[in-house]
Design a protein around this motif. Structure first.
Motif, PDB file in Angstrom:
ATOM      1  N   CYS A  47      -7.183   3.387  -9.240  1.00  0.00           N
ATOM      2  CA  CYS A  47      -5.991   4.226  -9.067  1.00  0.00           C
ATOM      3  C   CYS A  47      -6.113   5.107  -7.827  1.00  0.00           C
ATOM      4  CB  CYS A  47      -5.744   5.075 -10.312  1.00  0.00           C
ATOM      5  SG  CYS A  47      -4.996   4.165 -11.666  1.00  0.00           S
ATOM      6  N   PHE A  48      -7.284   5.664  -7.586  1.00  0.00           N
ATOM      7  CA  PHE A  48      -7.472   6.466  -6.379  1.00  0.00           C
ATOM      8  C   PHE A  48      -7.320   5.599  -5.129  1.00  0.00           C
ATOM      9  CE2 PHE A  48      -9.992   9.690  -8.930  1.00  0.00           C
ATOM     10  CZ  PHE A  48      -8.985  10.631  -8.874  1.00  0.00           C
ATOM     11  N   GLY A  49      -7.845   4.389  -5.187  1.00  0.00           N
ATOM     12  CA  GLY A  49      -7.692   3.469  -4.063  1.00  0.00           C
ATOM     13  C   GLY A  49      -6.239   3.088  -3.828  1.00  0.00           C
ATOM     14  N   TRP A  50      -5.500   2.848  -4.884  1.00  0.00           N
ATOM     15  CA  TRP A  50      -4.078   2.519  -4.772  1.00  0.00           C
ATOM     16  C   TRP A  50      -3.292   3.712  -4.224  1.00  0.00           C
ATOM     17  CZ3 TRP A  50      -1.121  -1.305  -3.995  1.00  0.00           C
ATOM     18  CH2 TRP A  50       0.229  -1.265  -4.298  1.00  0.00           C
ATOM     19  N   TYR A  51      -3.620   4.904  -4.700  1.00  0.00           N
ATOM     20  CA  TYR A  51      -2.963   6.115  -4.212  1.00  0.00           C
ATOM     21  C   TYR A  51      -3.216   6.288  -2.710  1.00  0.00           C
ATOM     22  CZ  TYR A  51      -1.881  11.059  -3.588  1.00  0.00           C
ATOM     23  OH  TYR A  51      -1.368  12.243  -3.128  1.00  0.00           O
ATOM     24  N   TYR A  52      -4.453   6.087  -2.295  1.00  0.00           N
ATOM     25  CA  TYR A  52      -4.798   6.193  -0.873  1.00  0.00           C
ATOM     26  C   TYR A  52      -4.031   5.155  -0.049  1.00  0.00           C
ATOM     27  CZ  TYR A  52      -7.545   6.154   3.393  1.00  0.00           C
ATOM     28  OH  TYR A  52      -7.930   6.196   4.706  1.00  0.00           O
ATOM     29  N   PHE A  53      -3.965   3.928  -0.548  1.00  0.00           N
ATOM     30  CA  PHE A  53      -3.229   2.871   0.137  1.00  0.00           C
ATOM     31  C   PHE A  53      -1.757   3.243   0.297  1.00  0.00           C
ATOM     32  CE2 PHE A  53      -0.505  -0.864  -0.214  1.00  0.00           C
ATOM     33  CZ  PHE A  53      -0.930  -1.608   0.883  1.00  0.00           C
TER      34      PHE A  53
ATOM     35  N   LYS B 168      -0.418   6.290   0.329  1.00  0.00           N
ATOM     36  CA  LYS B 168      -0.271   7.411   1.256  1.00  0.00           C
ATOM     37  C   LYS B 168      -0.456   6.978   2.711  1.00  0.00           C
ATOM     38  CE  LYS B 168       0.852  10.764  -1.263  1.00  0.00           C
ATOM     39  NZ  LYS B 168       2.186  11.341  -1.113  1.00  0.00           N
ATOM     40  N   VAL B 169      -1.436   6.117   2.965  1.00  0.00           N
ATOM     41  CA  VAL B 169      -1.704   5.673   4.336  1.00  0.00           C
ATOM     42  C   VAL B 169      -0.526   4.872   4.885  1.00  0.00           C
ATOM     43  CG1 VAL B 169      -3.146   4.091   5.699  1.00  0.00           C
ATOM     44  CG2 VAL B 169      -4.210   5.732   4.174  1.00  0.00           C
ATOM     45  N   ASN B 170       0.101   4.080   4.034  1.00  0.00           N
ATOM     46  CA  ASN B 170       1.207   3.229   4.475  1.00  0.00           C
ATOM     47  C   ASN B 170       2.569   3.889   4.316  1.00  0.00           C
ATOM     48  OD1 ASN B 170      -0.298   0.935   5.327  1.00  0.00           O
ATOM     49  ND2 ASN B 170      -0.729   0.545   3.179  1.00  0.00           N
TER      50      ASN B 170
END
Length: 58
Positions: free
Chosen positions: A13-19, A21-23
């Motif tokens: 979930c943290f990885g998906w959230y980061y993805f 936000k970055v995009n």
């Protein structure tokens, strides 16, 4: 290993959230990804629990 399995959905979930936000994708649009992550994690956890019960010699 089963003791740290709760980290799987958190990390994903943290990885998906980061993805998202970055995009520049809004969280509302990426909500389905969180649902898929939680469903996949529940499936993996259920599989391991089933395997523990099936292979338990007691």
């Amino acid at each position: 290993m089963i003791r740290i399995l709760f980290l799987l959905p958190l990390i994903l979930c943290f990885g998906w959230y980061y993805f998202l936000k970055v995009n520049g994708v809004p969280l509302k649009q990426g909500k389905r990804g969180f649902i898929y992550i939680l469903a996949f994690s529940a499936f993996v956890l259920g599989f391991f629990v089933l395997m523990i019960h099936v292979t338990n010699p007691a």
